[in-house]
Design a protein around this motif. Structure first.
Motif, short mmCIF file in Angstrom:
data_model
loop_
_atom_site.label_atom_id
_atom_site.label_comp_id
_atom_site.label_asym_id
_atom_site.label_seq_id
_atom_site.Cartn_x
_atom_site.Cartn_y
_atom_site.Cartn_z
N THR A 133 0.82 -0.98 0.14
CA THR A 133 0.05 -0.16 0.04
C THR A 133 0.87 1.26 -0.16
O THR A 133 2.02 1.26 0.38
CB THR A 133 -0.95 0.04 1.20
OG1 THR A 133 -0.19 -0.02 2.31
CG2 THR A 133 -1.85 -1.23 1.31
N LEU A 134 0.12 2.34 -0.27
CA LEU A 134 1.09 3.55 -0.18
C LEU A 134 1.61 3.93 1.35
O LEU A 134 2.65 4.26 1.22
CB LEU A 134 0.10 4.75 -0.43
CG LEU A 134 0.68 6.12 -0.71
CD1 LEU A 134 1.46 6.04 -2.00
CD2 LEU A 134 -0.35 7.05 -0.77
N ASP A 135 0.88 3.54 2.22
CA ASP A 135 1.51 3.61 3.47
C ASP A 135 2.51 2.78 3.51
O ASP A 135 3.44 2.84 4.68
CB ASP A 135 0.30 3.33 4.78
CG ASP A 135 -0.82 4.54 4.51
OD1 ASP A 135 -0.52 5.76 4.28
OD2 ASP A 135 -2.02 4.31 4.91
N ASP A 136 2.63 1.58 3.26
CA ASP A 136 3.88 0.63 3.28
C ASP A 136 4.99 1.22 2.74
O ASP A 136 5.97 1.17 3.29
CB ASP A 136 3.61 -0.78 2.71
CG ASP A 136 2.53 -1.43 3.07
OD1 ASP A 136 2.21 -1.33 4.74
OD2 ASP A 136 1.90 -2.18 2.62
N LEU A 137 5.01 1.94 1.56
CA LEU A 137 6.00 2.23 0.74
C LEU A 137 6.65 3.45 0.78
O LEU A 137 7.66 3.82 0.83
CB LEU A 137 5.48 2.13 -0.90
CG LEU A 137 6.61 1.82 -1.93
CD1 LEU A 137 7.44 0.64 -1.63
CD2 LEU A 137 5.87 1.61 -3.29
N VAL A 138 5.73 4.53 1.27
CA VAL A 138 6.20 5.97 1.39
C VAL A 138 7.32 5.85 2.44
O VAL A 138 8.52 6.46 2.38
CB VAL A 138 5.01 7.10 1.66
CG1 VAL A 138 5.48 8.12 2.42
CG2 VAL A 138 4.26 7.11 0.43
N PRO A 139 7.26 5.10 3.83
CA PRO A 139 8.15 5.49 4.85
C PRO A 139 9.43 4.61 4.28
O PRO A 139 10.48 4.95 4.78
CB PRO A 139 7.73 4.92 6.04
CG PRO A 139 6.34 4.22 5.46
CD PRO A 139 5.96 4.79 4.31
N LYS A 140 9.43 3.37 3.72
CA LYS A 140 10.43 2.71 3.52
C LYS A 140 11.35 3.39 2.24
O LYS A 140 12.61 3.25 2.32
CB LYS A 140 9.93 1.27 2.61
CG LYS A 140 9.31 0.68 3.47
CD LYS A 140 9.05 -0.88 2.81
CE LYS A 140 8.36 -1.94 3.90
NZ LYS A 140 8.65 -3.42 3.49
#
Length: 170
Positions: A67-74
């Motif tokens: 998800t966007l929430d998974d990828l943005v911080p990584k």
């Protein structure tokens, strides 16, 4: 065409990572000298593996769907930067492989055969130098076989040729 500043920054980056390379720069001329067991692929792989687009593909490959929430911080990117980057990537992926990355969840979409072809290319580019980590593959035996054949045929083989032959066999 690249600016002098971009070239200078790239040379500085290469100098930081490249203990196996020597860089001579005189005026507009830049010379890269590398040891016989290395080649330009080492630098190529470094820049490729540190690019955000490459990291996105690697994360999707590792996790399947994100998800966007998974990828943005990584990736330490803003949402808008991630969307912009994925839009540019999708243009290239559609042109070259007839696939794309869907948005939220991020995953590969397209014909299975096209996705497999792309992933084969990606894995080869990303992991070729670490194929020795594959349990069934004995790289040392393969190297010994190629060296034996090279001596038997009385030819000269350098790192680039050896790598190409190994890649073809694998």
């Amino acid at each position: 065409e690249s600016s002098q500043r971009t070239i200078s920054d790239d040379i500085d980056t290469i100098s930081e990572i490249a203990t196996q390379f020597t860089i001579h720069s005189t005026g507009p001329t830049v010379e890269l000298i590398y040891k016989s067991n290395q080649n330009i692929q080492t630098i190529y792989r470094y820049f490729l593996s540190t690019s955000k687009g490459f990291m996105i593909i690697n994360e999707i490959l590792k996790h399947g769907s994100l998800t966007l929430d998974d990828l943005v911080p990584k990736l330490n990117l803003s949402r808008s930067t991630l969307y912009r980057l994925l839009s540019k990537m999708n243009i290239a992926l559609k042109e070259r492989y007839s696939i794309e990355i869907s948005f939220n969840p991020f995953k590969f979409i397209g014909k299975e055969i096209d996705i497999r072809y792309f992933l084969t290319q990606f894995i080869t580019e990303r992991y070729f130098d670490t194929l020795s980590e594959i349990s069934w593959l004995n790289i040392e035996s393969l190297d010994n076989l190629l060296i034996f054949l090279n001596q038997d045929l009385n030819t000269t083989i350098d790192y680039t040729i050896l790598r190409t032959v190994k890649h073809s066999i694998i």
